[in-house]
Design a protein around this motif. Structure first.
Motif, mmCIF file in Angstrom:
data_model
loop_
_atom_site.group_PDB
_atom_site.id
_atom_site.type_symbol
_atom_site.label_atom_id
_atom_site.label_comp_id
_atom_site.label_asym_id
_atom_site.label_seq_id
_atom_site.Cartn_x
_atom_site.Cartn_y
_atom_site.Cartn_z
ATOM 1 N N PRO A 122 0.781 -1.233 0.083
ATOM 2 C CA PRO A 122 -0.044 -0.014 -0.052
ATOM 3 C C PRO A 122 0.970 1.454 0.013
ATOM 4 C CG PRO A 122 0.178 -0.911 2.247
ATOM 5 C CD PRO A 122 0.845 -1.765 1.343
ATOM 6 N N GLU A 123 0.066 2.407 -0.501
ATOM 7 C CA GLU A 123 0.871 3.581 -0.584
ATOM 8 C C GLU A 123 0.701 4.272 0.974
ATOM 9 O OE1 GLU A 123 -1.424 5.432 -3.680
ATOM 10 O OE2 GLU A 123 0.386 5.331 -4.951
ATOM 11 N N LYS A 124 1.683 4.760 1.546
ATOM 12 C CA LYS A 124 1.649 5.013 2.977
ATOM 13 C C LYS A 124 1.054 6.550 2.911
ATOM 14 C CE LYS A 124 4.420 5.616 7.306
ATOM 15 N NZ LYS A 124 5.407 5.198 7.812
ATOM 16 N N LEU A 125 -0.266 6.622 3.420
ATOM 17 C CA LEU A 125 -0.845 7.839 3.569
ATOM 18 C C LEU A 125 -0.229 8.910 4.466
ATOM 19 C CD1 LEU A 125 -4.474 6.447 4.084
ATOM 20 C CD2 LEU A 125 -3.339 7.037 2.064
ATOM 21 N N GLY A 126 -0.130 10.148 4.078
ATOM 22 C CA GLY A 126 0.476 11.257 4.824
ATOM 23 C C GLY A 126 2.302 10.934 5.246
ATOM 24 N N SER A 127 2.825 10.348 4.313
ATOM 25 C CA SER A 127 4.288 10.036 4.316
ATOM 26 C C SER A 127 4.952 11.540 4.213
ATOM 27 C CB SER A 127 4.767 8.820 3.693
ATOM 28 O OG SER A 127 6.011 8.657 3.790
ATOM 29 N N ARG A 134 8.141 11.237 4.527
ATOM 30 C CA ARG A 134 9.428 10.311 3.870
ATOM 31 C C ARG A 134 9.021 10.598 2.203
ATOM 32 N NH1 ARG A 134 13.758 7.009 4.906
ATOM 33 N NH2 ARG A 134 14.358 5.771 3.419
ATOM 34 N N GLN A 135 8.161 10.157 1.849
ATOM 35 C CA GLN A 135 7.766 9.990 0.435
ATOM 36 C C GLN A 135 7.625 11.330 -0.246
ATOM 37 O OE1 GLN A 135 4.236 7.556 -0.636
ATOM 38 N NE2 GLN A 135 4.769 7.988 -2.981
ATOM 39 N N HIS A 153 -2.927 10.568 -1.498
ATOM 40 C CA HIS A 153 -2.621 10.351 -0.416
ATOM 41 C C HIS A 153 -1.447 11.063 0.488
ATOM 42 C CE1 HIS A 153 0.693 8.724 -3.088
ATOM 43 N NE2 HIS A 153 1.475 8.461 -2.216
ATOM 44 N N LEU A 154 -0.982 12.133 -0.433
ATOM 45 C CA LEU A 154 -0.204 13.088 -0.130
ATOM 46 C C LEU A 154 -0.615 14.466 -0.053
ATOM 47 C CD1 LEU A 154 3.322 11.663 -1.683
ATOM 48 C CD2 LEU A 154 2.590 11.435 0.958
#
Length: 428
Positions: free
Chosen positions: A217-222, A224-225, A364-365
């Motif tokens: 999964p894409e990490k929500l609110g990351s 780092r990304q 997600h960002l």
């Protein structure tokens, strides 16, 4: 009779009742966001003269110091709220931020020491910074592409109502500044409306559901990304620089309209009390009206000509108009006539942040990236604000403000490197 094509219909043609409701609720929260920031700017001379009964220079220094604290608090709150909104949803974080700035604004009524003011301004700013990022993302996600620029522009333009409310409150309470902060409790009633009416955007809900079922999964609110993955990292840092120009010039240049008018009146032998009241009206009502028109104009102009050209023209015009406003007027009415133009160009670009920043990042960002740009810009703006305070205390205010307006040229350069998002779907 032929049915008009999709492209010929007005932008609001297909906007639903729920989408209008989201815009109204987001705007109401933003109105009080701005009230919380502007009420200090309008009442700070009376507040600080009560708490720091010393030389006027000290009052000016403390005023800029507390504005710097407000910017820092907005950064902390905005970055925290942005990542939490991407992880847990727009609605609960909007509720939390509104509650924060309402409660701590009301508590300012009881401030009697410098450290009281410092702590409360920081905590109010935590809520203010957080609410904007969540609301801007929500509006961008709910409205269709054709209506997004106009809706986001309207959302940010309602800030002028917050400025007017603060100006009227400041005029009404006069030297009794404490009562103006009690008005800041009112937005707490918005929480009931948000809880009962706002739904999570379908885009975010789909990302949330996918994160639960996907093996990668894409990490929500990351962060780092956001800060390490291309192209989001480049957009985040450039957007932060763009916001820093707008926020730094807002507190160093735009709000100086009140001080420019007050000093002109004092040079014309108006009493300090009369000059203070007339300057509040000139800044909070007349200049703010021009700023409001600028904010409302930015969305339609960005939709027609593109985000980049609109940002660039507004900033170039700001560089041109500021020295004219500073040095040309010799009477109250001459400056009053020019202040709306001053507000139009120096404030109008701020609507562009609500339009442009959510368009730079994937779902997600989105709140995280939007918040990083706008609230990260607050951090960069803090040294600008402190330098502005020192500069204004050392040289003539008119020259200082004119020099500080050159910062808009930095914003022009930044826009040359950022992408055009006109007519595009939000990134996924």
């Amino acid at each position: 009779m032929d049915t008009p094509s999709q492209s010929s219909r007005p932008w609001y043609h297909d906007v639903t009742r729920y989408q209008w409701l989201v815009l109204i609720i987001a705007s109401a929260g933003w109105v009080f966001d701005v009230y919380e920031g502007q009420i200090f700017n309008i009442t700070r001379n009376q507040m600080l003269n009560d708490i720091v009964p010393q030389a006027e220079a000290n009052v000016k220094w403390y005023g800029d110091f507390f504005l710097a604290i407000f910017l820092f608090g907005g950064t902390v709150g905005g970055l925290l709220a942005g990542t939490l909104a991407d992880r847990y949803g727009r609605r609960p974080i909007m509720i939390a931020t509104i509650l924060a700035y309402s409660v701590f604004s009301g508590l300012t009524f009881f401030a009697t020491e410098l450290w009281h003011v410092a702590v409360l301004r920081f905590l109010v700013a935590v809520g203010v910074g957080g609410e904007w990022a969540v609301a801007a993302s929500l509006v961008a996600e709910v409205f269709p592409p054709k209506a997004r620029a106009q809706a986001s522009g309207i959302f940010h333009a309602t800030s002028i109502l917050g400025t007017w409310l603060a100006a009227l409150a400041g005029l009404a309470v006069g030297a009794n500044w404490q009562y103006a902060y009690l008005v800041g409790i009112l937005p707490a009633v918005l929480i009931v409306w948000v809880r009962s009416s706002v739904k999570e955007p379908e885009r975010w809900q789909e990302k949330k559901d996918a994160a639960k079922t996907s093996t990668r999964p894409e990490k929500l609110g990351s962060f780092r990304q956001l800060l390490l993955a291309s192209p989001w990292s480049f957009r985040a840092f450039m957007g932060m620089g763009l916001a820093a120009v707008g926020l730094g010039t807002f507190w160093a240049v735009t709000v100086s309209g009140q001080d420019l008018m007050r000093e002109l009146l004092l040079r014309n032998d108006v009493s300090p009390e009369g000059a203070a009241q007339q300057a509040k009206f000139a800044y909070g009502i007349v200049q703010a009206a021009g700023g409001g028109i600028g904010l409302l104009s930015f969305g339609p102009l960005a939709a027609r000509f593109g985000r980049k050209p609109t940002f660039i023209v507004f900033q170039l015009m700001a560089v041109a108009i500021v020295p004219v406003v500073c040095f040309l007027p010799q009477t109250y009415w001459q400056l009053l006539f020019l202040l709306p133009l001053f507000g139009f160009f120096t404030l109008g670009i701020h609507a562009g942040y609500a339009i442009y920043f959510p368009e730079l990042f994937p779902t997600h960002l989105r709140a995280t990236g939007t918040s990083f740009c706008f609230n990260g810009g607050r951090v960069v703006a803090v040294p600008v604000l402190l330098a502005a305070g020192a500069l204004k205390s050392e040289i003539d205010l008119r020259l200082a403000v004119s020099l500080l307006a050159l910062l808009f040229l930095v914003g022009v350069v930044i826009m040359l490197f950022l992408p055009e998002t006109k007519g595009q779907e939000l990134p996924e």
